[in-house]
Every structure is written in C-alpha cells, then in structure tokens.
Design an enzyme around this catalytic site. Structure first.
Site, PDB file in Angstrom:
ATOM      1  CG  HIS A  75       4.240 -26.821 -41.838  1.00  0.00           C
ATOM      2  ND1 HIS A  75       4.625 -27.573 -41.124  1.00  0.00           N
ATOM      3  CD2 HIS A  75       3.548 -27.426 -43.026  1.00  0.00           C
ATOM      4  CE1 HIS A  75       4.586 -28.966 -41.380  1.00  0.00           C
ATOM      5  NE2 HIS A  75       3.845 -28.843 -42.648  1.00  0.00           N
ATOM      6  CG  ASP A 119       2.669 -31.850 -44.846  1.00  0.00           C
ATOM      7  OD1 ASP A 119       2.838 -30.923 -43.766  1.00  0.00           O
ATOM      8  OD2 ASP A 119       2.763 -32.843 -44.633  1.00  0.00           O
TER       9      ASP A 119
END
Length: 145
Positions: A75, A119
């Site tokens: 991420h 996300d």
C-alpha cells in the site's frame, strides 16, 4: 467591555490559535477506514492496522513481519506510485461503495481511481490474511531492520 468579557475573548483566541497548530488528518483516512471494515465484514476495525508490524501505520522500514504487514508495504508503494503520477494520495477523496463482494471504486478522475484502487487492494489484502496480535505495537527498532 467588562474585564470578564475580555478574559473570555482572550481564552477563545488562545484556544483557536492552539487548534490551528494541530495538523489535520489525511482527508481520505476516513474513506480507507470504511473500505477496510467493508472488506473484512466488520471483523476488525481499521485501528487494528494503525500500528501493526513494520509497515502498517506511519512510515515503514525493514522486512515485513508477515503477509498482513506485506499488505501495508505494498500500500505504501502504491501511494508512492500515485505521487509519481502527480496525485496526492493522502488528500485525494474518491467515490466507492461497499457491496456484498467487498468495496469497489467508482471515481471519475485518474488520481481518484488510482488512489481508490490502492486502498481497495490493501483492504482486500487485510481481509485475506490472518491477524497476529504479537505483531501489534512491536518494537520496530529491533524487529524492522
């Protein structure tokens, strides 16, 4: 003006000055929170991931402690790619919805889509791998080299 009014006005001004010094939270943090909870069907809140392993939370270094921590490293790398494209991932608001199959992006601009995809992939990754309580709030100076 009465002295008591002046004191009250002074107190309000001082508190406003103090509040202006508090840094704001990233704008999409709340959205990411909802995506995480959507993906894992409410089994874990996003707070469980705020200080997990070497990469979940602010910053990151070393080798991820497990697959869940690897999700956070990925991420972080995705956000770095977004920044290279000229996006501001921590400030980018996007459109999404939570369906039976988990969260989905529904954004118009390239930056919104890219950040939302980062996300959603992280949230899905969190839901896929087990959570190890021993990796929460670890001593990063010793374990993240």
């Amino acid at each position: 003006m009465y002295p008591a009014h002046l004191l009250l006005l002074l107190a309000v001004c001082v508190s406003l000055l103090g509040a202006s010094a508090i840094p704001p939270l990233p704008l999409n943090l709340i959205q990411f929170t909802y995506l995480i909870e959507c993906a894992n069907k409410g089994r874990r809140t996003s707070f469980n991931y705020a200080d997990y392993g070497c990469y979940c939370g602010i910053g990151g270094s070393g080798t991820p402690v497990d697959k869940l921590d690897r999700c956070c490293k990925t991420h972080d790398e995705c956000y770095a790619q977004a920044e290279k494209k000229g996006c501001y991932p921590k400030l980018t608001m996007y459109n999404y919805y939570c369906g039976e199959g988990g969260p989905y992006c529904n954004s118009k601009t390239e930056c919104q889509r890219f950040v939302c995809d980062c996300d959603v992939r992280a949230a899905d990754c969190f839901a896929r791998y087990p959570y190890n309580n021993k990796n929460y709030n670890i001593n990063t100076s010793k374990r993240c080299k």
